[in-house]
Design an enzyme around this catalytic site. Structure first.
Site, PDB file in Angstrom:
ATOM      1  N   ARG A   1       3.506   7.946   2.964  1.00 44.35           N
ATOM      2  CA  ARG A   1       2.854   6.767   2.404  1.00 44.35           C
ATOM      3  C   ARG A   1       3.728   5.520   2.508  1.00 44.35           C
ATOM      4  NH1 ARG A   1      -1.600   7.550  -0.894  1.00 44.35           N
ATOM      5  NH2 ARG A   1      -1.698   5.283  -0.762  1.00 44.35           N
TER       6      ARG A   1
ATOM      7  N   ALA B   1       0.886  -1.163   0.000  1.00 46.98           N
ATOM      8  CA  ALA B   1       0.000   0.000   0.000  1.00 46.98           C
ATOM      9  C   ALA B   1       0.921   1.208   0.000  1.00 46.98           C
ATOM     10  CB  ALA B   1      -0.912  -0.006   1.220  1.00 46.98           C
ATOM     11  N   CYS B   2       0.983   1.926  -1.095  1.00 51.61           N
ATOM     12  CA  CYS B   2       2.112   2.816  -1.326  1.00 51.61           C
ATOM     13  C   CYS B   2       1.686   4.172  -1.873  1.00 51.61           C
ATOM     14  CB  CYS B   2       3.077   2.167  -2.323  1.00 51.61           C
ATOM     15  SG  CYS B   2       3.301   0.400  -2.098  1.00 51.61           S
ATOM     16  N   GLY B   3       2.693   5.040  -2.074  1.00 48.72           N
ATOM     17  CA  GLY B   3       2.505   6.293  -2.769  1.00 48.72           C
ATOM     18  C   GLY B   3       3.182   6.223  -4.124  1.00 48.72           C
TER      19      GLY B   3
ATOM     20  N   ASN C   1       0.233   0.907  -6.531  1.00 48.13           N
ATOM     21  CA  ASN C   1      -0.323   1.187  -5.209  1.00 48.13           C
ATOM     22  C   ASN C   1      -1.552   0.310  -5.024  1.00 48.13           C
ATOM     23  OD1 ASN C   1      -1.283   2.281  -2.780  1.00 48.13           O
ATOM     24  ND2 ASN C   1      -2.430   3.876  -3.857  1.00 48.13           N
TER      25      ASN C   1
END
Length: 495
Positions: A123, A92-94, A320
């Site tokens: 993030r 779960a990212c930017g 993401n």
């Protein structure tokens, strides 16, 4: 395809497919093990199965032998144990990118990408030392001037841009010479010549204690384009080289990972926070690093083990979210390996298997398949993305018939890779982003009067005067939007 035009830029949103369906079908990888519909029914059913469905009795015996615990190297994630299974790696990212739509290279694009990256630091995640990130990186177009100058100091003349491919490898200090020699020999056997190897300058003091324990030796290779080889042929040869090297040169106890190998783009990444990235690689500080695009990512490794290798961007994407149909997708891709054919690769196709390399996250698996179906067929990168991440097209009565026909054909070739996920992608020619059909990840883009396009997984990552914005929009579920920079450089037009 009709382009959408704003004041000073031109980009494309897929209201129709770029090439004819007939041409795409004739030249694509033939696969008779497709899902047969646009739903993820097959993926869901196969999700309930174990990967062991592919093992014969002999293979089961081999697997039992392989289950004997092996020494875990410092850079390796743990194997399956207890409640942990590497197949469940998620993120779960930017993510974001910035691109000069007119294709003009500048160092400012890289500096603006740094701003995007650092403002998405929240993030990403951090290790227990509070100084080691889960991963961060940037994918940019090849900074030819920087590399040509660096090699000239060693007495090496780099060919013109487009006449070589380059990429960064993660190796270990003790065995890198042997690995490089084997790579050189493999390249020669494929009709390619390695021009040079270069140690990528880096500052170890910029990273955390945990990251240093597994820090690789970063080595960069340059591979010459053979005389008489056109661009597409060269790209496919480089793909075969990268794929075979990944399969054949990675051995137990030897670190061998290729971040990317391309004639258009290069990836700098690692086990960083998003601000450490720009201090670790000194190339990224050099004003001679000029690019027309930059795709950045900061990683949150959800309940899994971060590593240098699993950092993003990958070879053609940054991601993401998560792929929740992953096991079914990977199993069905494995099943297709028995029936696939390719005019482009012929008998070499089998040497590219497995398509999905072992011990990858969901993003890594997606990246392998996306790169493979683009290289093994005449589909463009956006068409390949639309194949893997289709819209909910079956009941959309407003969809143009040509587009509906494409999705119906694609559903016979491959089942959807469903998220929730935001996929940003580029091969240096195209750059774009797509949400899966669930639409549960944020994505926003805007275009400025300076011919700059910015996309990010959140707002506030890039400062621009509202009066300078010519277009602003959110990404829609499964609506794949992409842009084609008009020029690779000031004197060379993109094909």
């Amino acid at each position: 395809m009709a382009p959408i035009t704003t004041d000073n830029c031109e980009f494309e949103c897929e209201s129709s497919v770029e090439t004819s369906i007939d041409t795409t079908i004739e030249n694509s990888v033939a696969a008779s093990a497709g899902s047969g519909s646009g739903s993820n029914t097959h993926a869901s059913r196969t999700n309930e199965q174990s990967n062991e469905v592919y093992l014969s009795e002999g293979q089961e015996h081999e697997q039992e032998q392989e289950d004997v615990p092996l020494e875990q190297m410092p850079w390796e994630a743990p194997g399956k144990q207890g409640l942990y299974d590497p197949q469940n790696e998620h993120e779960a990212c930017g993510v974001g990118f910035i691109v000069a739509i007119d294709g003009k290279r500048s160092h400012k694009i890289l500096r603006d990408a740094q701003t995007l990256s650092e403002r998405m630091n929240h993030r990403g995640a951090c290790a227990c030392d509070n100084d080691t990130g889960d991963g961060a990186g940037v994918l940019a177009s090849i900074p030819h001037g920087l590399y040509a100058k660096a090699l000239s100091k060693e007495g090496i003349t780099l060919p013109d841009l487009g006449d070589y491919a380059t990429g960064i490898f993660y190796l270990d200090e003790a065995q890198h010479s042997a690995a490089e020699k084997e790579f050189n020999d493999l390249a020669q056997s494929l009709g390619l010549e390695v021009i040079a190897w270069r140690t990528v300058p880096a500052s170890q003091q910029a990273i955390g204690v945990v990251a240093r324990k597994s820090e690789p030796l970063s080595r960069q290779v340059f591979v010459r384009r053979p005389e008489g080889s056109d661009e597409k042929d060269f790209q496919r040869k480089v793909f075969v080289l990268r794929k075979r090297a990944s399969h054949e040169l990675a051995k137990q106890g030897r670190r061998f990972y290729i971040c990317s190998l391309s004639d258009r783009t290069v990836v700098y990444k690692g086990l960083f926070t998003s601000d450490q990235l720009w201090d670790y690689y000194t190339d990224l500080k050099n004003p001679e690093f000029e690019t027309y695009l930059a795709l950045v990512h900061t990683r949150f490794s959800t309940n899994t083990f971060p590593s240098w290798e699993r950092a993003h961007p990958l070879r053609v994407l940054a991601h993401n979210g998560e792929i929740n149909t992953l096991r079914g997708n990977v199993n069905l891709m494995k099943a297709r390996e028995g029936v696939m054919e390719s005019e482009a690769f012929g008998e070499q196709l089998k040497k590219l298997y497995p398509v999905v390399e072992p011990n990858l996250s969901d993003s890594g698996s997606f990246d392998c398949v996306l790169e493979f179906i683009t290289m093994a067929s005449d589909r463009s990168l956006p068409e390949s993305v639309m194949t893997m991440v289709p819209e909910a097209w079956q009941n959309d009565k407003t969809m143009p018939q040509e587009k509906r026909d494409f999705y119906q054909w694609a559903a016979c070739v491959m089942e959807p890779w469903d998220g929730p996920a935001l996929i940003s992608f580029t091969d240096g020619r195209y750059i774009g982003a797509v949400l899966d059909r669930n639409g549960l990840r944020p994505s926003r883009f805007y275009v400025t009067k300076e011919n700059v396009l910015v996309m990010a997984s959140e707002v506030g990552v890039y400062d621009v005067d509202p009066s300078q914005v010519t277009l602003r929009a959110d990404s829609s579920p499964a609506a794949c939007c992409w842009w084609t920079p008009r020029r690779r450089s000031s004197s060379r037009t993109l094909n």
